[in-house]
Design a protein around this motif. Structure first.
Motif, mmCIF file in Angstrom:
data_model
loop_
_atom_site.group_PDB
_atom_site.id
_atom_site.type_symbol
_atom_site.label_atom_id
_atom_site.label_comp_id
_atom_site.label_asym_id
_atom_site.label_seq_id
_atom_site.Cartn_x
_atom_site.Cartn_y
_atom_site.Cartn_z
ATOM 1 N N LEU A 29 0.870 -1.162 0.038
ATOM 2 C CA LEU A 29 0.080 0.029 0.019
ATOM 3 C C LEU A 29 0.941 1.111 -0.001
ATOM 4 N N PHE A 30 0.995 1.975 -1.108
ATOM 5 C CA PHE A 30 1.686 3.251 -1.362
ATOM 6 C C PHE A 30 0.789 4.237 -0.917
ATOM 7 N N GLU A 31 1.002 5.125 0.174
ATOM 8 C CA GLU A 31 0.144 5.958 0.497
ATOM 9 C C GLU A 31 0.929 7.550 0.901
ATOM 10 N N GLY A 32 0.164 8.615 0.387
ATOM 11 C CA GLY A 32 0.813 9.790 0.472
ATOM 12 C C GLY A 32 0.073 10.784 -0.094
ATOM 13 N N THR A 33 0.213 12.093 0.021
ATOM 14 C CA THR A 33 -0.350 13.060 -0.663
ATOM 15 C C THR A 33 -0.312 12.910 -2.255
ATOM 16 N N ASP A 34 -1.382 13.431 -3.087
ATOM 17 C CA ASP A 34 -1.341 13.453 -4.540
ATOM 18 C C ASP A 34 0.044 13.858 -4.995
ATOM 19 N N GLY A 35 0.387 13.262 -6.210
ATOM 20 C CA GLY A 35 1.419 14.037 -7.000
ATOM 21 C C GLY A 35 3.062 13.617 -6.599
ATOM 22 N N VAL A 36 3.270 12.821 -5.487
ATOM 23 C CA VAL A 36 4.393 12.663 -5.045
ATOM 24 C C VAL A 36 5.375 11.467 -5.706
ATOM 25 N N GLY A 37 4.494 10.643 -6.332
ATOM 26 C CA GLY A 37 5.235 9.682 -7.101
ATOM 27 C C GLY A 37 4.958 8.317 -6.838
ATOM 28 N N LYS A 38 3.811 8.225 -6.297
ATOM 29 C CA LYS A 38 3.295 6.632 -5.799
ATOM 30 C C LYS A 38 2.965 5.672 -6.965
ATOM 31 N N ASP A 39 2.277 6.166 -8.057
ATOM 32 C CA ASP A 39 2.152 5.234 -9.133
ATOM 33 C C ASP A 39 3.675 4.996 -9.892
ATOM 34 N N ALA A 40 4.373 6.395 -9.994
ATOM 35 C CA ALA A 40 5.625 6.161 -10.652
ATOM 36 C C ALA A 40 6.490 5.206 -10.115
ATOM 37 N N VAL A 41 6.737 5.053 -8.577
ATOM 38 C CA VAL A 41 7.271 4.245 -8.042
ATOM 39 C C VAL A 41 6.995 2.756 -8.308
ATOM 40 N N ALA A 42 5.602 2.607 -8.373
ATOM 41 C CA ALA A 42 4.798 1.197 -8.459
ATOM 42 C C ALA A 42 5.427 0.730 -9.773
ATOM 43 N N ILE A 43 5.403 1.698 -10.788
ATOM 44 C CA ILE A 43 5.798 1.100 -12.272
ATOM 45 C C ILE A 43 7.248 0.575 -12.256
ATOM 46 N N GLU A 44 8.146 1.588 -11.760
ATOM 47 C CA GLU A 44 9.285 1.211 -11.680
ATOM 48 C C GLU A 44 9.657 -0.231 -10.753
ATOM 49 N N PHE A 45 8.885 -0.252 -9.893
ATOM 50 C CA PHE A 45 9.262 -1.393 -8.985
ATOM 51 C C PHE A 45 8.803 -2.770 -9.870
ATOM 52 N N ALA A 46 7.768 -2.585 -10.886
ATOM 53 C CA ALA A 46 7.278 -3.470 -11.675
ATOM 54 C C ALA A 46 8.387 -3.836 -12.585
ATOM 55 N N LYS A 47 9.064 -3.118 -13.012
ATOM 56 C CA LYS A 47 9.976 -2.993 -13.946
ATOM 57 C C LYS A 47 11.253 -3.804 -13.399
ATOM 58 N N LEU A 48 11.561 -3.392 -12.217
ATOM 59 C CA LEU A 48 12.572 -3.957 -11.429
ATOM 60 C C LEU A 48 12.372 -5.472 -11.166
ATOM 61 N N LEU A 49 11.288 -5.921 -10.680
ATOM 62 C CA LEU A 49 10.723 -7.258 -10.478
ATOM 63 C C LEU A 49 10.838 -8.265 -11.796
ATOM 64 N N ASN A 50 10.983 -7.630 -12.916
ATOM 65 C CA ASN A 50 10.774 -8.116 -14.228
ATOM 66 C C ASN A 50 11.999 -8.026 -15.225
ATOM 67 N N CYS A 51 12.800 -7.148 -14.875
ATOM 68 C CA CYS A 51 13.891 -6.960 -15.533
ATOM 69 C C CYS A 51 15.174 -7.881 -15.819
ATOM 70 N N THR A 52 15.252 -8.095 -16.952
ATOM 71 C CA THR A 52 16.422 -9.146 -17.381
ATOM 72 C C THR A 52 18.011 -8.752 -17.598
ATOM 73 N N ASP A 53 18.005 -7.393 -17.288
ATOM 74 C CA ASP A 53 19.575 -6.998 -17.414
ATOM 75 C C ASP A 53 19.528 -5.888 -16.462
ATOM 76 N N LEU A 54 19.458 -6.413 -14.959
ATOM 77 C CA LEU A 54 19.766 -5.413 -13.876
ATOM 78 C C LEU A 54 20.883 -4.492 -13.985
ATOM 79 N N VAL A 55 20.671 -3.338 -13.593
ATOM 80 C CA VAL A 55 21.782 -2.284 -13.084
ATOM 81 C C VAL A 55 22.246 -2.357 -11.831
ATOM 82 N N ASN A 56 23.463 -2.333 -11.398
ATOM 83 C CA ASN A 56 23.919 -2.380 -9.970
ATOM 84 C C ASN A 56 23.205 -3.596 -9.225
ATOM 85 N N GLY A 57 22.530 -4.282 -9.875
ATOM 86 C CA GLY A 57 21.759 -5.429 -9.199
ATOM 87 C C GLY A 57 20.336 -5.039 -8.493
#
Length: 379
Positions: A29-57
């Motif tokens: 549950l990502f919670e906080g005021t509007d416009g602080v990046g909750k969706d953006a971080v969620a999308i980035e985390f989704a990429k991390l969990l499925n990336c096949t060529d990680l940077v810095n691990g």
């Protein structure tokens, strides 16, 4: 990559640690005021969990097929769920997007495209007040499908507070018995509107308001605005990047000056100018512009309250720091003003904007009410 995220260092470090520990939770549950990046971080985390060529691990590469598909919202193992307009029926378990009327579908695709281009974009679809039960049913049907080894199915429910009881209950069943290799991320700015049963089954991560400098640096990098406009937007947005963008697009300096002109005209007993401003702001039934106008009025009034509390206009304490002298004069001319009731009237007017009431009428009635709360000293 994490460089796509503005600020939120503690959240990023937390998610890096979770990933490296191989103990990713089944629901967040990502919670906080509007416009602080909750969706953006969620999308980035989704990429991390499925990336096949990680940077810095511990960060996504943004270049592998999985990263690109998720970033463009085209991965079959990634689903972004948001509020949608009502469709003809909610009886089946199919994706409700497929049942949207032509104009609604076009608007949805336009908003999703904008979100793909800018994860900080706030999706705004006409008539989309609730997250449909069918959207959650579709999530349920997809979350149990198998995924290739090494991949994680990620489902983001944006503005999860817009789920009604039926949708919340459907989601709760999944949270109670989550399948393997899947992650559900709820984002909300109104965490208290979610049922406690859902909150209790998620790992809660709080997002702080963004720093002025981080917002200003990002805006300057994007270009298109002067340094003065950017610094003013970063100051007035109260830590919300999306609000800063809205303010800039609306014409931040013009709106702020209009709000000040309105107050001065109101206090000078100049009803013609007051009504003219009310009509201009509410022209074409522009509800968003009217909201922003009230937002600026609220900022001026709250600054006036700070002047009263300090006994003088101290720029460092004020949002409108560059106009401290004018605030000081306003306080001297109306030292006995009832700031508390003025703020209440502004808040009440903002609530009325969402109702089917003529905007000019809302602003004119507000003017009449505000006038009686600005009090000059007795002669």
């Amino acid at each position: 990559m994490w460089k796509n995220i503005i600020g939120q260092d503690h959240v990023v470090e937390n998610l890096k640690s979770v990933f490296l520990s191989h103990k990713t939770g089944h629901a967040y549950l990502f919670e906080g005021t509007d416009g602080v990046g909750k969706d953006a971080v969620a999308i980035e985390f989704a990429k991390l969990l499925n990336c096949t060529d990680l940077v810095n691990g511990n960060e996504a590469c943004d270049n592998c097929p999985n990263c690109r598909k998720i970033a463009s919202f085209r991965s079959e193992y990634f689903k972004f769920i948001c509020a949608l307009p009502a469709s003809k029926t909610d009886e089946s378990d199919s994706d409700p997007v497929d049942k949207l009327a032509g104009a609604d579908f076009d608007e949805y695709m336009e908003q999703i495209s904008a979100k793909s281009d800018d994860p900080y974009h706030k999706i705004n679809i006409s008539g989309a007040n609730n997250i449909r039960i069918n959207s959650i049913r579709d999530l349920v049907s997809k979350i149990y499908l198998s995924a290739p080894a090494g991949l994680t199915k990620v489902f983001i429910v944006s503005e999860a507070d817009k789920m009604k009881q039926e949708a919340s209950n459907a989601l709760l069943k999944i949270l109670e018995e989550p399948p393997k290799n899947s992650v559900i991320i709820l984002t909300t700015s109104k965490v208290n509107s979610l049922p406690q049963t859902i909150i209790g089954r998620c790992q809660r991560i709080h997002f702080e308001a963004l720093r002025e400098k981080d917002i200003a640096d990002k805006l300057l990098t994007e270009g298109g605005y002067t340094e003065k406009q950017v610094n003013l937007a970063a100051r007035l947005c109260f830590g919300s990047y999306s609000r800063a963008i809205d303010l800039l697009q609306m014409g931040i300096e013009e709106l702020r000056n209009t709000a000040l002109e309105y107050l001065v005209s109101l206090l000078k007993n100049d009803p013609a100018t007051v009504v003219s401003i009310c009509r201009n702001i509410s022209a074409k039934n522009d509800r968003e512009k009217t909201r922003q106008f009230l937002f600026f009025l609220n900022i001026w009034i709250r600054d006036l309250l700070r002047v009263k509390a300090a006994g003088e206009a101290i720029p460092e304490l004020l949002t409108n720091y560059d106009l401290a002298d004018r605030l000081g004069k306003l306080n001297n001319n109306f030292p006995e003003s009832d700031i508390f009731n003025i703020v209440l009237q502004l808040e009440e007017a903002e609530k009325l904007i969402g109702q089917n009431i003529q905007l000019t009428l809302i602003l004119v009635n507000l003017s009449i009410k505000l006038k009686k709360y600005f009090v000059k000293p007795a002669v």
